[in-house]
Scaffold this motif. Structure first.
Motif, short mmCIF file in Angstrom:
data_model
loop_
_atom_site.label_atom_id
_atom_site.label_comp_id
_atom_site.label_asym_id
_atom_site.label_seq_id
_atom_site.Cartn_x
_atom_site.Cartn_y
_atom_site.Cartn_z
N CYS A 276 0.00 3.25 3.69
CA CYS A 276 0.35 2.74 5.02
C CYS A 276 1.42 1.67 4.98
N CYS B 53 -6.71 -1.32 -0.04
CA CYS B 53 -5.87 -1.80 1.05
C CYS B 53 -6.75 -2.37 2.16
N CYS C 69 0.85 -1.20 0.00
CA CYS C 69 0.00 0.00 0.00
C CYS C 69 0.89 1.24 0.00
N CYS D 296 -5.97 0.26 5.48
CA CYS D 296 -6.41 1.67 5.52
C CYS D 296 -7.48 1.98 4.47
#
Ligand code: ZN
Length: 73
Positions: A15, A32, A12, A35
């Motif tokens: 994050c 993701c 991702c 997040c």
């Protein structure tokens, strides 16, 4: 090597969580699991771009890109 049961890890960009993406989802932007941010699409083969498609592909792709430039001459 393109069995649909294979999964790949896509990191991702927001994050840094590694997300498992099945090979069957090639070319699709996933979300993701941590997040809910947008993941860059998975490409199992190099994407061939032209002078018309290069700029929009690069500006829309959220992940790292490795570009090889070549010409037929
Ligand atoms: Zn994330």
């Amino acid at each position: 090597m393109t069995e649909t049961s294979h999964t790949y890890l896509v990191t991702c960009p927001s994050c840094k969580t590694e997300n498992r993406v099945p090979a069957a989802r090639e070319g699709q932007a996933g979300k993701c699991g941590n997040c809910r941010g947008t993941l860059p699409p998975l490409y199992l083969q190099p994407v061939q771009l032209t002078d018309r498609s290069f700029d929009s592909f690069i500006s829309n792709y959220k992940g790292p890109v490795l570009a090889e430039f070549w010409a037929p001459w």
